[in-house]
Design a protein around this motif. Structure first.
Motif, PDB file in Angstrom:
ATOM      1  N   GLY A   3      59.369   5.994  50.034  1.00 52.63           N
ATOM      2  CA  GLY A   3      59.697   7.067  49.105  1.00 52.63           C
ATOM      3  C   GLY A   3      58.508   7.466  48.262  1.00 52.63           C
ATOM      4  N   TRP A  45      68.884   5.404  48.369  1.00 54.91           N
ATOM      5  CA  TRP A  45      68.454   5.405  49.757  1.00 54.91           C
ATOM      6  C   TRP A  45      68.646   4.028  50.409  1.00 54.91           C
ATOM      7  N   TYR A  46      68.369   2.977  49.671  1.00 55.75           N
ATOM      8  CA  TYR A  46      68.528   1.667  50.304  1.00 55.75           C
ATOM      9  C   TYR A  46      69.816   0.958  49.901  1.00 55.75           C
TER      10      TYR A  46
END
Length: 173
Positions: A3, A45-46
């Motif tokens: 990112g 995102w994770y």
């Protein structure tokens, strides 16, 4: 790291794409609001895949007989969800929420790698502050006291959430 690399203003692919669209002077980490937003997006995102796997496991654990009986009784899809699936998924959903809250309270890795708490202290977290105080400033005693107090706050908060969640589960059951 991915990112941070994607949004880097010097060599990331996102900035040239936005400049090609007509935007100018793009920096994702100089504006406090934008830096916080990017940290939240990278954190999601994770973390979202883990939550989805947890919820999928809960859905797969629902016995087929329950859904079959709802179908035989003539329940609509909404009624089946509201009266059967939702109450059965509530413990798994609450577990996912509690885990997510704990993960957010101990968020340090994304912030430390991407912004280091900046710009200024806009993206600073309690965990990062304790880390800086103990490791970088070598004020171990103060950092230990802060971390123990923070642990106490987290334990009390999670206990209250579990107590309230237990009331909700008992009410639905």
């Amino acid at each position: 790291m991915i990112g941070k690399s994607l949004l880097n203003s010097q060599y990331g692919p996102v900035v040239p794409a936005l400049e090609w669209l007509g935007f100018t002077d793009i920096s994702f980490y100089e504006d406090p609001w934008l830096a916080r937003l990017n940290i939240m997006i990278m954190d999601a995102w994770y973390s979202i895949p883990f939550m989805m796997v947890l919820l999928l496991a809960g859905l797969q654990g629902i016995p087929g007989e329950v859904l079959e009986s709802a179908k035989i009784d003539g329940a609509s899809a909404w009624q089946t969800f509201r009266h059967m699936i939702f109450p059965l998924m509530l413990p798994v959903s609450l577990t996912a929420i509690i885990l997510r809250v704990i993960f957010e309270l101990k968020l340090i890795d994304v912030v430390r790698i991407v912004t280091g708490g900046g710009p200024g202290s806009a993206t600073d977290t309690v965990s990062l502050f304790i880390y800086r105080e103990g490791i970088q400033k070598t004020n171990v005693g103060y950092a230990t006291a802060m971390s123990q107090f923070y642990l106490l706050v987290v334990i009390i908060s999670i206990t209250i959430v579990l107590w309230l969640a237990n009331k909700v589960v008992q009410k639905v059951s």
